[in-house]
Design an enzyme around this catalytic site. Structure first.
Site, PDB file in Angstrom:
ATOM      1  N   GLU A  79       0.786  -1.078  -0.066  1.00 30.30           N
ATOM      2  CA  GLU A  79      -0.120  -0.065  -0.075  1.00 30.30           C
ATOM      3  C   GLU A  79       0.916   1.183   0.053  1.00 30.30           C
ATOM      4  O   GLU A  79       0.606   2.112  -0.677  1.00 30.30           O
ATOM      5  CB  GLU A  79      -0.963   0.013   1.151  1.00 30.30           C
ATOM      6  CG  GLU A  79      -1.633   1.367   1.520  1.00 30.30           C
ATOM      7  CD  GLU A  79      -1.858   1.500   2.985  1.00 30.30           C
ATOM      8  OE1 GLU A  79      -1.252   2.451   3.562  1.00 30.30           O
ATOM      9  OE2 GLU A  79      -2.514   0.873   3.703  1.00 30.30           O
ATOM     10  N   ASP A 135      -5.377  -4.037  -2.078  1.00 26.80           N
ATOM     11  CA  ASP A 135      -5.508  -2.438  -2.012  1.00 26.80           C
ATOM     12  C   ASP A 135      -4.169  -1.919  -2.755  1.00 26.80           C
ATOM     13  O   ASP A 135      -3.845  -0.990  -3.628  1.00 26.80           O
ATOM     14  CB  ASP A 135      -5.692  -1.639  -1.043  1.00 26.80           C
ATOM     15  CG  ASP A 135      -4.843  -2.064   0.094  1.00 26.80           C
ATOM     16  OD1 ASP A 135      -4.125  -3.002  -0.033  1.00 26.80           O
ATOM     17  OD2 ASP A 135      -4.855  -1.293   0.867  1.00 26.80           O
TER      18      ASP A 135
END
Length: 684
Positions: A79, A135
C-alpha cells in the site's frame, strides 16, 4: 444499457471538466455509468515542484526507495509503495518513481505471479509473508498507468497491464448475493478458508483507480466491481453511527462484522469517504452517514458508539472533504498547510485529500491557496493510454533474489526493470559467402571448448565430496553479499547531539536523530538506567563519590557505543542512552544487555534486579516525540522495578554529557565474578 468505459467523446470530456468544477454530483444518477462520462483525469505532473511532495518524500521515502510506515514499526508494505509511486507520478519526479519501483521490485516480488507481497519487515525472503493485499496491487497498477501516460513509457504500461489482469483474474470473485466482489487477497479470505467467508474490506475498493484499470484491461467489467462496492457500502451500517466496519463477512445475505477483527469503523475504513469523494461517486446520501459521525472531527468509531478522536492533520483533511460535500463548507486554512510532523498514514491521506479536492474543484476550494501547492499552470486533462504500444509480453517485475533495503542498481533506462520477458531484437546474419576454412575451424573449436567445459562440470559434480554434498542438500540461511548494506553507515552523517543541559533540549536532539535514522531506513532507541545501589554507596562515600562513580560508568557506556550515539546523565543519578541507526527492538535489547554488563562490573546492579534492568523505548512504536520516548523508557523501567521509588523529573531536569575519550582496548578478565555482595567501587 451500460455505457462503455472507453468511449470518451468530446461531450464526455466536457462533462468531465464540468463535473470536476462542481462541488458535488446530484443524487439521482445511475451508478453503473459513473465511470463512462467522467474519467480518468490524469494526475501526472499536478504536483510538479510542489513543496508538499518534497516534504513527504524527505520524511517517508528512504534513499533506497522504501516508503516507511512510521506509525507501524517502520515497516513497509505494498500500500505504501503504491501511494509513493502515485505521488511521485503526480510530482513528475521520475527519479523517485524509479527508486520506489525498483525497491518494490527487489523486496516485494516474492510471489510467482504479478502481484506484490503485502509487507516487508526486513527479514529474509523465506521468512516473509508471501500473501498479497489487493489495495496495494491496485495502487501500484494505477500508479504505473499514470506514469506510462505522463512519461509515454511503454515499459510502465506493460507492467500495469500484467498486474491489472492478475487483479481481475485472482482478486475479483463472483457471489450470488453481491455480484463480483474484490477480495482482500488471492488467498485466505474465501468461504473455504474462513467459516464467515468470504470476508472483504471496503477500503480496498480504490474507486478512483478503476478509471485507469478499465483502460488497462477493457475486456473486464470494472463497472460491476465498482457497483458491488457501492452497494456494500450502502448496506454495511452497524451500531448507532450506521458506519461500516473495517472487515465484513459476506457469508449471509445480511452483512455482519467479520470474526476476529475489531468491530469498528477504523483506520482502514476512514479511506472510504476519501475514495468516494475522489471518484465523483459521493452523493449526499452516501456521505451523510460519515459526515454525521464526524461532526466534531475525524475519529475511530466502534459499533457500540465509543469514539477515539484523531488529531493529526491528515485525518482532519478527510473530514474537511466530507463537510464540503455534505454541508458546502469551505476548506479551512489548515487543509492547505501540509505538515510532515505526523505519521506516514495521516500524512499520505492529507496529500491524497489535496489531490481529490483539486479534482473536484467547486466553491469549497481556495484557488489562491492551491496555487501554492499545484504545479504552475496545471490543468486537468483526460488520461489516455491508446497512443502507447508496448510491443512486449507484459510482466510486472524482474525476478531477483535480494531482499534487503538495498539501493537501486545504477540508473537503468526508464522501464527497463519492469519486464521479465522483454523482447530482445537480435540481428541475424548468414555466414558470409567468402568465409574461409579458418572461420569454420574457429566455430568448431568454440563448440568443442563449450562441450569440454560442460563435461568437466558434470564429472566434478559426480565426484563431489560427501561433506560438500550434505551442505548443498541443506543450504545455510541466506546471508547478504559483501557490501550489500554499505548504504547504511555505522554513524549518522552529522551528530545531532550537543552538550545539552536540559532534558527538553535533549528531547529535540533525539527527534533529529530519529529523523536522520529513518532517512537511512533505520530507527532510534532509548535505554534508561536507574541505580538503587547508589543510595548505600552515597551514604558511605558522599555525593562527590557518587558523582565520580556515575561519571565513570557513563564513560564506560560511551566507549562501548558509536560516535553518534549519546550518553546523558540526568539529575546526576540516572543515565539515558540514545542509540541511532537501529534495525529494530532486538538490536536495542542487545545493546542494553551489553551496557547492563558494564554496570554489573561496577556493582551498580543489585542482585534482586531482573536480567535486563533497563527501560527501553524505540521510535516510533513507543513515541513520536523525544519527550514521549523518554517517558516511555522511564515507564518501562517502572514496570520492571515497581519496588524502586521513582525520582522526580521535570522539563528543566539537569542533563550532563560525559566528554568523548579515545576508545581503549581492554583485555577480558578470565576470573569469574564473585557472587558475594560488594559495595560499588568508583574507577581508580
Amino acid at each position: 444499457m451500460k455505457i462503455s468505459l472507453l468511449r470518451v467523446s468530446v461531450a464526455g470530456i466536457l462533462a468531465c471538466f464540468a463535473a470536476h468544477l462542481a462541488p458535488a454530483r446530484a443524487a439521482g444518477f445511475a451508478d453503473a455509468a459513473i465511470l463512462a462520462p467522467s474519467g480518468p483525469v490524469a494526475i501526472g505532473g499536478m504536483l510538479r515542484g510542489s513543496p508538499v511532495w518534497d516534504a513527504w518524500r524527505r520524511r517517508f521515502v528512504s534513499d533506497a526507495g522504501r516508503v516507511i510506515d512510521t506509525g507501524n514499526g517502520a515497516f513497509s508494505h505494498s500500500e505504501g509503495q503504491g501511494y509513493g509511486l502515485l505521488l511521485a507520478a503526480a510530482a513528475a519526479d521520475r527519479a523517485a518513481f524509479d527508486q520506489i519501483l525498483t525497491w518494490t521490485t527487489l523486496n516485494l516480488n516474492t510471489r510467482k505471479d504479478n502481484l506484490a507481497a503485502w509487507r516487508w519487515t526486513g527479514q529474509p525472503r523465506y521468512k516473509q509473508d508471501p500473501h498479497n493485499a489487493s489495495d496495494g496491487d491496485i495502487l501500484i497498477a494505477w500508479a504505473l498507468a499514470e506514469a506510462a501516460d505522463y512519461w509515454s513509457d511503454s515499459g510502465y504500461l506493460s507492467a500495469a497491464q500484467a498486474m491489472t489482469k492478475e487483479i481481475a483474474a485472482k482478486l475479483v470473485k463472483p457471489t450470488r448475493a453481491f455480484g463480483p466482489v474484490l477480495m482482500p487477497a488471492a488467498e485466505g479470505f474465501g468461504p473455504k478458508e474462513r467459516p464467515d467467508g468470504p470476508v472483504v474490506n471496503l477500503s480496498y475498493w480504490v474507486f478512483p483507480a478503476f478509471y485507469r484499470l478499465a483502460q488497462l484491461h477493457p475486456a473486464f467489467d470494472w463497472n460491476a466491481v465498482m457497483q458491488s462496492g457501492l452497494d456494500l457500502i450502502a448496506r454495511a451500517q452497524f451500531g448507532k453511527a450506521k458506519l461500516p466496519t473495517d472487515w465484513l463477512s459476506l457469508a449471509k445475505p445480511n452483512l455482519s462484522p467479520a470474526q476476529g477483527f475489531d468491530e469498528r469503523f477504523g483506520y482502514d475504513a476512514l479511506r472510504i469517504p476519501l475514495y468516494l469523494f475522489w471518484a465523483d461517486a459521493a452523493t449526499s446520501e452516501r456521505l451523510s452517514v460519515f459526515d454525521s459521525a464526524w461532526r466534531t472531527g475525524a475519529a475511530i468509531v466502534a459499533t457500540q458508539g465509543a469514539g477515539e478522536a484523531l488529531a493529526e492533520p491528515g485525518y482532519q483533511a478527510v473530514a474537511a472533504l466530507l463537510r464540503c460535500s455534505c454541508q458546502g463548507t469551505g476548506y479551512p486554512q489548515s487543509f492547505y498547510r501540509f505538515s510532515d510532523r505526523q505519521n506516514y498514514y495521516p500524512a499520505t491521506l492529507h496529500l491524497l485529500s489535496l489531490i481529490a479536492a483539486t479534482m473536484r474543484g467547486g466553491a469549497c476550494l481556495d484557488r489562491r491557496e492551491m496555487d501554492q501547492i499545484l504545479a504552475q499552470n496545471w490543468q486537468p486533462r483526460i488520461g489516455s493510454l491508446e497512443r502507447l504500444e508496448s510491443g512486449l509480453e507484459p510482466a510486472a517485475y524482474v525476478q531477483t533474489p535480494p531482499e534487503a533495503d538495498a539501493a537501486p542498481p545504477p540508473a537503468p533506462k526508464a522501464g527497463a526493470q519492469l519486464s521479465t520477458r522483454r523482447a530482445v531484437v537480435t540481428e541475424v546474419r548468414d555466414m558470409p559467402q567468402d568465409a574461409d576454412i579458418f572461420s569454420y575451424l574457429r566455430v568448431i573449436a568454440g563448440v568443442l571448448t563449450v562441450l569440454g567445459g560442460l563435461y568437466y562440470l558434470l564429472n566434478r559434480s559426480d565426484q563431489e565430496p560427501e561433506e560438500e554434498r550434505t551442505e548443498a542438500q541443506n543450504p545455510a540461511p541466506w546471508k547478504p553479499a559483501p557490501g550489500q548494506y554499505d548504504l547504511v553507515p555505522r554513524t549518522l552523517p552529522q551528530n545531532p547531539f550537543k552538550s545539552s543541559s536540559r532534558i527538553d533540549i535533549l528531547a529535540r536532539e533525539i527527534e533529529a536523530a530519529a529523523e536522520a535514522s529513518v532517512r537511512l531506513s533505520r530507527t532510534v532507541g532509548l535505554i534508561y538506567f536507574e541505580f538503587p545501589a547508589l543510595v548505600a554507596f552515597e551514604a558511605e562515600n558522599g555525593a562527590e563519590g557518587s558523582d565520580q562513580l556515575i561519571a565513570s560508568l557513563a564513560q564506560d557506556f560511551r566507549r562501548a557505543l558509536r560516535e553518534t550515539d549519546h550518553v546523558a546523565i540526568i539529575n546526576g543519578r540516572q543515565i539515558l542512552v540514545s542509540i541511532c541507526l537501529l534495525a529494530g527492538r532486538k538490536d536495542l535489547e542487545t545493546v542494553a544487555s551489553r551496557l547492563t554488563a558494564a554496570a554489573r562490573r561496577r556493582d551498580l546492579i543489585d542482585e534482586g534486579a531482573p536480567s535486563l534492568p533497563a527501560g527501553i523505548a524505540i521510535y516510533p512504536l513507543d513515541g513520536y516525540g523525544g519527550l514521549d520516548l523518554i517517558e516511555s523508557a522511564r515507564r518501562h523501567y517502572r514496570e520492571l522495578r515497581p519496588e524502586v521509588p521513582a525520582p522526580e523529573t521535570h522539563a528543566e531536569a539537569s542533563v550532563t554529557t560525559p566528554p568523548h575519550q579515545p576508545h581503549q582496548t581492554r583485555k577480558r578478565s578470565r576470573r569469574r565474578p564473585s557472587r558475594k555482595t560488594r559495595t560499588p567501587q568508583p574507577a581508580a
